[in-house]
Design an enzyme around this catalytic site. Structure first.
Site, PDB file in Angstrom:
ATOM      1  N   ASP A   1       0.792  -1.311   0.128  1.00 58.89           N
ATOM      2  CA  ASP A   1       0.102  -0.215   0.236  1.00 58.89           C
ATOM      3  C   ASP A   1       0.772   1.198   0.178  1.00 58.89           C
ATOM      4  O   ASP A   1       2.044   1.488   0.692  1.00 58.89           O
ATOM      5  CB  ASP A   1      -0.504  -0.394   1.675  1.00 58.89           C
ATOM      6  CG  ASP A   1      -1.980   1.197   1.330  1.00 58.89           C
ATOM      7  OD1 ASP A   1      -3.239   0.399   0.479  1.00 58.89           O
ATOM      8  OD2 ASP A   1      -2.042   2.141   1.246  1.00 58.89           O
TER       9      ASP A   1
ATOM     10  N   ASN B   1     -12.829  -3.312   2.611  1.00 59.11           N
ATOM     11  CA  ASN B   1     -13.395  -1.850   2.572  1.00 59.11           C
ATOM     12  C   ASN B   1     -14.842  -1.761   1.479  1.00 59.11           C
ATOM     13  O   ASN B   1     -13.997  -2.476   0.026  1.00 59.11           O
ATOM     14  CB  ASN B   1     -13.168  -0.690   2.299  1.00 59.11           C
ATOM     15  CG  ASN B   1     -11.772  -0.616   3.960  1.00 59.11           C
ATOM     16  OD1 ASN B   1     -12.656  -1.021   5.418  1.00 59.11           O
ATOM     17  ND2 ASN B   1     -10.904   0.577   3.751  1.00 59.11           N
TER      18      ASN B   1
ATOM     19  N   GLN C   1     -14.367   2.732   1.691  1.00 53.35           N
ATOM     20  CA  GLN C   1     -14.138   2.277   0.261  1.00 53.35           C
ATOM     21  C   GLN C   1     -13.625   3.159  -0.631  1.00 53.35           C
ATOM     22  O   GLN C   1     -14.564   3.882  -0.772  1.00 53.35           O
ATOM     23  CB  GLN C   1     -14.730   1.062  -0.563  1.00 53.35           C
ATOM     24  CG  GLN C   1     -13.895   1.076  -2.052  1.00 53.35           C
ATOM     25  CD  GLN C   1     -14.762   0.054  -2.853  1.00 53.35           C
ATOM     26  OE1 GLN C   1     -15.528  -0.647  -2.593  1.00 53.35           O
ATOM     27  NE2 GLN C   1     -14.118  -0.546  -3.637  1.00 53.35           N
TER      28      GLN C   1
ATOM     29  N   HIS D   1     -10.229  -4.870  -3.203  1.00 53.22           N
ATOM     30  CA  HIS D   1      -8.942  -4.923  -2.814  1.00 53.22           C
ATOM     31  C   HIS D   1      -9.224  -6.085  -1.616  1.00 53.22           C
ATOM     32  O   HIS D   1      -9.928  -5.132  -0.684  1.00 53.22           O
ATOM     33  CB  HIS D   1      -8.376  -3.918  -2.919  1.00 53.22           C
ATOM     34  CG  HIS D   1      -8.531  -2.761  -2.377  1.00 53.22           C
ATOM     35  ND1 HIS D   1      -9.492  -2.071  -3.245  1.00 53.22           N
ATOM     36  CD2 HIS D   1      -8.934  -2.296  -1.316  1.00 53.22           C
ATOM     37  CE1 HIS D   1     -10.122  -0.915  -2.539  1.00 53.22           C
ATOM     38  NE2 HIS D   1      -9.442  -1.124  -1.348  1.00 53.22           N
ATOM     39  N   LEU D   2      -8.213  -6.629  -1.294  1.00 53.78           N
ATOM     40  CA  LEU D   2      -7.697  -6.466   0.308  1.00 53.78           C
ATOM     41  C   LEU D   2      -6.672  -5.914   1.310  1.00 53.78           C
ATOM     42  O   LEU D   2      -6.164  -6.919   0.531  1.00 53.78           O
ATOM     43  CB  LEU D   2      -8.330  -8.558   0.756  1.00 53.78           C
ATOM     44  CG  LEU D   2      -8.259  -9.063   1.375  1.00 53.78           C
ATOM     45  CD1 LEU D   2      -8.632 -10.763   2.041  1.00 53.78           C
ATOM     46  CD2 LEU D   2      -6.825  -8.908   1.906  1.00 53.78           C
TER      47      LEU D   2
HETATM   48  P1  5GP Z   1      -9.628   1.867  -0.144  1.00 53.62           P
HETATM   49  O1  5GP Z   1      -9.763   3.168   1.376  1.00 53.62           O
HETATM   50  O2  5GP Z   1     -10.445   1.835  -0.327  1.00 53.62           O
HETATM   51  O3  5GP Z   1      -9.919   0.432   0.908  1.00 53.62           O
HETATM   52  O4  5GP Z   1      -7.907   1.712   0.533  1.00 53.62           O
HETATM   53  C1  5GP Z   1      -7.198   2.484  -0.778  1.00 53.62           C
HETATM   54  C2  5GP Z   1      -5.734   1.931  -0.269  1.00 53.62           C
HETATM   55  O5  5GP Z   1      -5.180   2.055  -1.624  1.00 53.62           O
HETATM   56  C3  5GP Z   1      -5.731   2.133   0.442  1.00 53.62           C
HETATM   57  O6  5GP Z   1      -4.998   1.948   2.111  1.00 53.62           O
HETATM   58  C4  5GP Z   1      -4.230   3.149  -0.282  1.00 53.62           C
HETATM   59  O7  5GP Z   1      -3.287   3.826   0.252  1.00 53.62           O
HETATM   60  C5  5GP Z   1      -3.694   2.781  -1.336  1.00 53.62           C
HETATM   61  N1  5GP Z   1      -3.377   3.303  -2.388  1.00 53.62           N
HETATM   62  C6  5GP Z   1      -4.402   4.792  -3.603  1.00 53.62           C
HETATM   63  N2  5GP Z   1      -3.942   4.989  -4.587  1.00 53.62           N
HETATM   64  C7  5GP Z   1      -2.645   3.480  -4.606  1.00 53.62           C
HETATM   65  C8  5GP Z   1      -1.450   3.323  -5.460  1.00 53.62           C
HETATM   66  O8  5GP Z   1      -0.951   4.372  -6.854  1.00 53.62           O
HETATM   67  N3  5GP Z   1      -0.185   2.475  -5.041  1.00 53.62           N
HETATM   68  C9  5GP Z   1      -0.213   2.072  -4.216  1.00 53.62           C
HETATM   69  N4  5GP Z   1       0.173   0.779  -4.616  1.00 53.62           N
HETATM   70  N5  5GP Z   1      -1.661   2.341  -3.117  1.00 53.62           N
HETATM   71  C10 5GP Z   1      -2.422   2.986  -3.652  1.00 53.62           C
END
Ligand code: 5GP
Ligand code: ZN
Length: 112
Positions: free
Chosen positions: A30, A85, A92, A98-99
Site C-alpha cells: 500500500d 472495505n 472504500q 481489494h483486500l
Molecule cells: P480503500 O480505502 O479503498 O479500502 O483502500 C485503498 C487503498 O489503496 C488505500 O490504503 C491507499 O493508500 C491505496 N492506494 C491508493 N492509490 C494507490 C496507488 O497508486 N498505489 C498503491 N500502492 N496504493 C494505493
C-alpha cells in the site's frame, strides 16, 4: 477498466512494489501504509467492489492470496488482519475490489 489505477498496477502500466503475482491476483505494498505491514491483494480482473463479485472463486483467491502472503512475510506467529472495505460507509476509496492485509502492531478494535 480504462481509468482504474489498480487495473493499471495489475497489468504493469503503473509501478507498485509487487510482492506476489499469479494468474488471478496481484499483491503489492500500500502506498500509504497504516501499519508496519500493509499490502493489498487484488484480482487481476476488475470488479468495482465486493458487491459486484458473482463468482465466489474471486473471494477465495483474495483470501488465499492474503494468507499465503502473510505466511511468506513471516506473520503467522503474531497474526494479522484482513479487511475488504466496501462502499461509501465501508470506507472504500478505490473502486477495484481489494483486500487489505495489515500487521506488525496491535490493531485496535473496533475500527474507526
Ligand atoms: P480503500 O480505502 O479503498 O479500502 O483502500 C485503498 C487503498 O489503496 C488505500 O490504503 C491507499 O493508500 C491505496 N492506494 C491508493 N492509490 C494507490 C496507488 O497508486 N498505489 C498503491 N500502492 N496504493 C494505493
Ligand atoms: Zn480495476
Amino acid at each position: 477498466m480504462n481509468d482504474c489505477i489498480f487495473c493499471k498496477i495489475a497489468n504493469g502500466e503503473i509501478p507498485a512494489e509487487i510482492i506476489y503475482t499469479d494468474d488471478n491476483i496481484t499483491v503489492f505494498k500500500d502506498a500509504n501504509p497504516q501499519a508496519p505491514v500493509h499490502v493489498l491483494v487484488i484480482p487481476k480482473q476488475h470488479y468495482d467492489s465486493a458487491i459486484a463479485v458473482k463468482d465466489n472463486s474471486v473471494f477465495a483467491n483474495l483470501v488465499a492470496g492474503a494468507v499465503k502472503a502473510a505466511h511468506d512475510l513471516g506473520l503467522d506467529e503474531k497474526g494479522y488482519r484482513m479487511v475488504i472495505n466496501t462502499g461509501e460507509q465501508g470506507g472504500q476509496t478505490v473502486n477495484h475490489i481489494h483486500l487489505h492485509l495489515l500487521a506488525g502492531r496491535n490493531l485496535g478494535w473496533p475500527p474507526g
